[in-house]
Design a protein around this motif. Structure first.
Motif, PDB file in Angstrom:
ATOM      1  N   SER A  26      39.586  -9.491 -26.011  1.00 37.31           N
ATOM      2  CA  SER A  26      39.955 -10.662 -26.793  1.00 37.31           C
ATOM      3  C   SER A  26      39.369 -10.605 -28.201  1.00 37.31           C
ATOM      4  N   ASP A  27      40.250 -10.513 -29.170  1.00 39.47           N
ATOM      5  CA  ASP A  27      39.893 -10.618 -30.586  1.00 39.47           C
ATOM      6  C   ASP A  27      38.757  -9.699 -31.029  1.00 39.47           C
ATOM      7  N   VAL A  28      38.795  -8.451 -30.597  1.00 41.89           N
ATOM      8  CA  VAL A  28      37.798  -7.480 -31.062  1.00 41.89           C
ATOM      9  C   VAL A  28      38.428  -6.244 -31.695  1.00 41.89           C
ATOM     10  N   LEU A  29      39.702  -6.006 -31.433  1.00 43.93           N
ATOM     11  CA  LEU A  29      40.311  -4.745 -31.887  1.00 43.93           C
ATOM     12  C   LEU A  29      40.297  -4.566 -33.398  1.00 43.93           C
ATOM     13  N   TYR A  30      40.371  -5.667 -34.147  1.00 43.06           N
ATOM     14  CA  TYR A  30      40.389  -5.493 -35.593  1.00 43.06           C
ATOM     15  C   TYR A  30      39.009  -5.224 -36.170  1.00 43.06           C
ATOM     16  N   TYR A  31      37.980  -5.228 -35.344  1.00 40.26           N
ATOM     17  CA  TYR A  31      36.631  -4.895 -35.806  1.00 40.26           C
ATOM     18  C   TYR A  31      36.224  -3.458 -35.469  1.00 40.26           C
ATOM     19  N   ILE A  32      36.949  -2.812 -34.567  1.00 42.06           N
ATOM     20  CA  ILE A  32      36.576  -1.469 -34.119  1.00 42.06           C
ATOM     21  C   ILE A  32      37.083  -0.433 -35.121  1.00 42.06           C
ATOM     22  N   PRO A  33      36.196   0.407 -35.650  1.00 44.58           N
ATOM     23  CA  PRO A  33      36.601   1.414 -36.648  1.00 44.58           C
ATOM     24  C   PRO A  33      37.126   2.699 -35.995  1.00 44.58           C
ATOM     25  N   PHE A  34      38.352   2.661 -35.500  1.00 47.58           N
ATOM     26  CA  PHE A  34      38.909   3.807 -34.787  1.00 47.58           C
ATOM     27  C   PHE A  34      38.970   5.063 -35.643  1.00 47.58           C
ATOM     28  N   ALA A  35      39.324   4.949 -36.881  1.00 42.12           N
ATOM     29  CA  ALA A  35      39.397   6.117 -37.768  1.00 42.12           C
ATOM     30  C   ALA A  35      38.369   5.966 -38.891  1.00 42.12           C
TER      31      ALA A  35
ATOM     32  N   ASN B 110      48.121   2.464 -41.546  1.00 42.68           N
ATOM     33  CA  ASN B 110      48.096   2.377 -40.104  1.00 42.68           C
ATOM     34  C   ASN B 110      47.542   3.650 -39.460  1.00 42.68           C
ATOM     35  N   ARG B 111      46.540   4.259 -40.059  1.00 40.19           N
ATOM     36  CA  ARG B 111      45.996   5.520 -39.556  1.00 40.19           C
ATOM     37  C   ARG B 111      45.222   5.362 -38.265  1.00 40.19           C
ATOM     38  N   ASN B 112      44.850   4.147 -37.915  1.00 36.54           N
ATOM     39  CA  ASN B 112      44.059   3.938 -36.715  1.00 36.54           C
ATOM     40  C   ASN B 112      44.886   4.013 -35.432  1.00 36.54           C
ATOM     41  N   VAL B 113      46.200   3.990 -35.526  1.00 36.75           N
ATOM     42  CA  VAL B 113      47.030   3.993 -34.323  1.00 36.75           C
ATOM     43  C   VAL B 113      46.754   5.242 -33.494  1.00 36.75           C
ATOM     44  N   ALA B 114      46.852   6.416 -34.070  1.00 33.82           N
ATOM     45  CA  ALA B 114      46.606   7.650 -33.319  1.00 33.82           C
ATOM     46  C   ALA B 114      45.152   7.748 -32.882  1.00 33.82           C
ATOM     47  N   ALA B 115      44.239   7.339 -33.736  1.00 32.82           N
ATOM     48  CA  ALA B 115      42.811   7.423 -33.415  1.00 32.82           C
ATOM     49  C   ALA B 115      42.418   6.467 -32.297  1.00 32.82           C
TER      50      ALA B 115
ATOM     51  N   PRO C 216      42.618   7.328 -27.508  1.00 30.13           N
ATOM     52  CA  PRO C 216      41.581   7.611 -26.494  1.00 30.13           C
ATOM     53  C   PRO C 216      40.849   6.347 -26.038  1.00 30.13           C
ATOM     54  N   TRP C 217      40.628   5.409 -26.943  1.00 35.21           N
ATOM     55  CA  TRP C 217      39.959   4.164 -26.583  1.00 35.21           C
ATOM     56  C   TRP C 217      40.813   3.367 -25.604  1.00 35.21           C
ATOM     57  N   PHE C 218      42.111   3.268 -25.890  1.00 35.33           N
ATOM     58  CA  PHE C 218      43.009   2.536 -24.993  1.00 35.33           C
ATOM     59  C   PHE C 218      43.051   3.205 -23.617  1.00 35.33           C
ATOM     60  N   ALA C 219      43.039   4.518 -23.574  1.00 36.32           N
ATOM     61  CA  ALA C 219      43.023   5.226 -22.285  1.00 36.32           C
ATOM     62  C   ALA C 219      41.726   4.934 -21.527  1.00 36.32           C
ATOM     63  N   ALA C 220      40.603   4.885 -22.241  1.00 37.92           N
ATOM     64  CA  ALA C 220      39.317   4.588 -21.603  1.00 37.92           C
ATOM     65  C   ALA C 220      39.294   3.169 -21.051  1.00 37.92           C
ATOM     66  N   VAL C 221      39.831   2.214 -21.806  1.00 40.15           N
ATOM     67  CA  VAL C 221      39.885   0.827 -21.321  1.00 40.15           C
ATOM     68  C   VAL C 221      40.781   0.754 -20.083  1.00 40.15           C
TER      69      VAL C 221
ATOM     70  N   MET D 170      49.009  -0.958 -32.925  1.00 42.99           N
ATOM     71  CA  MET D 170      48.207  -0.187 -31.968  1.00 42.99           C
ATOM     72  C   MET D 170      48.581  -0.536 -30.535  1.00 42.99           C
ATOM     73  N   LEU D 171      48.761  -1.812 -30.258  1.00 41.01           N
ATOM     74  CA  LEU D 171      49.119  -2.228 -28.908  1.00 41.01           C
ATOM     75  C   LEU D 171      50.475  -1.656 -28.506  1.00 41.01           C
TER      76      LEU D 171
END
Length: 111
Positions: free
Chosen positions: A42-51, A61-66, A69-74, A96-97
């Motif tokens: 809930s409301d945390v994805l925009y704080y995570i620095p994926f790339a 939108n460079r964070n989509v590919a990065a 792995p996080w989405f797979a782990a979740v 990203m979703l």
């Protein structure tokens, strides 16, 4: 996470496991189970620095590919499903979703 919020959650639900964890690293305490019936994000994805740059300030939108792995782990943490809040309909988070294969349950609603 506010220490006050954690104290209140522990007081209100003494049988619950409450801890502050690093959402980006998904570093859960060793004493916690390896999987859960449902995982709520809930409301945390925009704080995570994926790339290296959080979604809330990403100029592209460079964070989509990065983020894959996080989405797979979740997803591996959930036995039944992962539920994502609408994240205030942030366009980068929505991208990203969608890229992760998440399905929106209703327009402007949870995924």
């Amino acid at each position: 996470i506010s220490p006050r919020m954690v104290r209140r959650a522990r007081r209100r639900c003494p049988q619950c496991r409450v801890a502050v964890v690093d959402a980006a690293a998904l570093a859960l305490p060793d004493s916690w189970p390896d999987s859960y019936d449902v995982v709520l994000v809930s409301d945390v994805l925009y704080y995570i620095p994926f790339a290296g740059v959080p979604q809330m300030v990403a100029s592209e939108n460079r964070n989509v590919a990065a983020s894959k792995p996080w989405f797979a782990a979740v997803a591996s943490l959930a036995r039944r499903e992962v539920v994502f809040s609408a994240h205030q309909n942030n366009p980068w988070v929505r991208a990203m979703l969608r890229a992760s294969g998440a399905k929106q349950l209703s327009p402007d609603g949870a995924w």
